[in-house]
Every structure is written in structure tokens, then in C-alpha cells.
Design a protein around this motif. Structure first.
Motif, short mmCIF file in Angstrom:
data_model
loop_
_atom_site.label_atom_id
_atom_site.label_comp_id
_atom_site.label_asym_id
_atom_site.label_seq_id
_atom_site.Cartn_x
_atom_site.Cartn_y
_atom_site.Cartn_z
N ALA A 165 -6.93 11.52 -2.19
CA ALA A 165 -7.77 10.64 -1.38
C ALA A 165 -8.27 11.41 -0.16
O ALA A 165 -7.60 12.31 0.35
N GLN A 166 -9.45 11.04 0.31
CA GLN A 166 -9.97 11.66 1.52
C GLN A 166 -9.04 11.33 2.70
O GLN A 166 -8.72 10.17 2.93
N PRO A 167 -8.61 12.35 3.44
CA PRO A 167 -7.68 12.12 4.55
C PRO A 167 -8.23 11.11 5.56
O PRO A 167 -9.41 11.16 5.93
N GLY A 168 -7.37 10.19 5.99
CA GLY A 168 -7.75 9.22 7.00
C GLY A 168 -8.53 8.04 6.49
O GLY A 168 -8.89 7.15 7.27
N SER A 169 -8.79 7.99 5.19
CA SER A 169 -9.59 6.91 4.63
C SER A 169 -8.70 5.76 4.17
O SER A 169 -7.48 5.88 4.12
N THR A 170 -9.35 4.65 3.82
CA THR A 170 -8.61 3.48 3.32
C THR A 170 -8.54 3.46 1.79
O THR A 170 -8.25 2.41 1.21
N ALA A 171 -8.80 4.60 1.15
CA ALA A 171 -8.67 4.65 -0.31
C ALA A 171 -7.29 4.18 -0.72
O ALA A 171 -6.28 4.59 -0.14
N GLY A 172 -7.22 3.29 -1.72
CA GLY A 172 -5.96 2.70 -2.12
C GLY A 172 -5.18 3.56 -3.09
O GLY A 172 -5.54 4.70 -3.40
#
Length: 240
Positions: A165-172
Motif C-alpha cells: 500500500a502507498q505509505p500514509g494512505s487509507t488503503a485497506g
């Protein structure tokens, strides 16, 4: 292809081994200082995804014969450019976005000759002036390859992978993942056997008994409904 990584701390008195420029070379979402590569600030989406990160997850780039990014908002094209960079102003209201990135390498290239990735996600205006990483992910493959980025032909072969997941993102968390494999440069595909636990897993393949290459096509959906579809033609070589 150039490869970069964030600074790494090593302890005195210990031995370390690093392998660089080992495939599979595919999309990445960070640069050499782990800065997110697709963000939203106010009503502006900015993106520049590296397309040739290595199997260890390091960012990377390389020469290409064609590059293209397309950004859709609720199914309508809002930007279509012959480059990997985009800075696009969009309405503040929440909407469904699809970001497509495609690259091709010249005729002398032998690995990752054609790479395509498409992300779907929702986005709306955030706190004023705050740069927010978009909820994107990529599937990184890290098979055990030789110095020529080749694997043995004619035998079973395991391909470890990680959904990053992209760092710092809200990807679950990963809700669903599938991978297809092709041994004829994407002309035909077959489902690969996938063993997965969370974001990590292994593909169980059976290589043909002849020289050639392996292409990989993956789709991952997270618990928030964000998706990534990516295809890497000639992800790695196989040789007798």
C-alpha cells in the motif's frame, strides 16, 4: 534501469547481503526517500508512479519507447498525457477515480517490455493545504532469479509476492487477490495457484520445458473497495 532506495541503517559488527536489479520490475508507489507518488492537496491530484521498481520494492525507472497516463473521474476522462507525470485540478466533491499508467520499452529490451497498471479509488477534498496520499496499492513479485533475471524451465517454481500500500494512505487490508500467468507474451492466460496470508503470498507455477518468459497479470481489491489491476509482459525469463 536506475534503482533507488530510502536510507537503510546497518549495525556495526554484522554482515548484510543486498541484491539489486533483480526482478520482477514493476510499478512502485514510493521514491528513494519513501515519499508517496500519488497524492491529493485541496482539489489537485498529483501523480508520478515509478514503473520499474525491483522485486525488493525499491523505486526504479528506465528508458521507454511509449508512456501514457489517463485519469478518469466518474468514468469521464479528465487528463490524458504522454508521460508519467500529472497534476490535475478536479472538483471538490467525492467521486470515483481511475488512474491508468502504461509504458512500453524498445525492441532491444528483454524484461518488463510492456507494463500497465490501473487503480480505482474514491477521493474528495481534504483539509486545506494538507497533502494526502491516495489509497493505492501495487503487487510486487520477488522470485529467486539468477544474475540474468532468469528461472529454471521445466519445473515447479514459487514466486513470492507482496501487496504494498502507498505509505500514509487509507488503503485497506487485502480482501481479494488473483493472479494469471502467461507463457506466450500475453496471448493466452491461465489462473495461477495463489497461497496468501494478508498482504503476502506465493504463486505456485509450473514452467514450460523450453526457453522463454513469464508474464504476470494481477488484480487486488482492498477492504475499502479500492482496486489495482496490473500486467507485466515478460516479467522474468526461463531457461533450460
Amino acid at each position: 534501469m536506475a534503482r533507488e532506495s530510502a536510507p537503510i541503517r546497518y549495525e556495526a559488527g554484522r554482515a548484510y547481503t543486498e541484491k539489486w536489479n533483480r526482478g520482477v520490475f514493476g510499478p512502485s508507489l514510493v521514491n528513494r526517500v519513501d515519499v508517496p507518488m500519488a497524492t491529493r492537496t485541496d482539489n489537485v491530484l498529483t501523480y508520478q508512479p515509478p514503473m520499474y521498481g525491483d522485486g525488493a520494492g525499491r523505486s526504479g525507472d528506465g528508458s521507454t519507447s511509449q508512456r501514457r497516463t489517463i485519469l478518469y473521474r466518474d468514468g469521464q476522462v479528465v487528463a490524458d498525457r504522454p508521460s508519467m507525470f500529472g497534476r490535475v485540478e478536479v472538483p471538490s466533491a467525492d467521486a470515483q477515480y481511475r488512474l491508468v499508467a502504461e509504458v512500453e520499452r524498445g525492441p532491444d529490451s528483454t524484461l518488463s517490455t510492456r507494463t500497465a497498471v490501473a487503480w480505482t479509488f474514491r477521493s474528495a477534498a481534504t483539509h486545506p493545504g494538507v497533502r494526502t496520499p491516495l489509497p493505492l496499492s501495487v503487487v510486487g513479485f520477488a522470485p529467486s532469479l539468477d544474475e540474468h533475471n532468469a528461472a529454471p524451465a521445466g519445473r515447479p517454481f514459487a514466486v513470492p509476492f507482496t501487496v504494498r500500500a502507498q505509505p500514509g494512505s487509507t488503503a485497506g487490508t487485502v480482501a481479494a487477490l488473483s493472479v494469471d500467468v502467461s507463457y506466450d507474451d500475453g496471448a493466452t492466460w491461465e489462473a495461477a495457484k495463489v497461497l496468501r496470508s494478508g498482504r503476502n503470498g506465493t504463486l505456485l507455477l509450473r514452467h514450460p520445458a523450453s526457453d522463454g518468459s513469464v508474464s504476470l497479470r494481477a488484480r487486488s481489491t482492498d477492504s475499502s473497495g479500492n482496486t489495482v489491476d496490473q500486467t507485466i509482459i515478460r516479467a522474468y525469463s526461463i531457461a533450460l
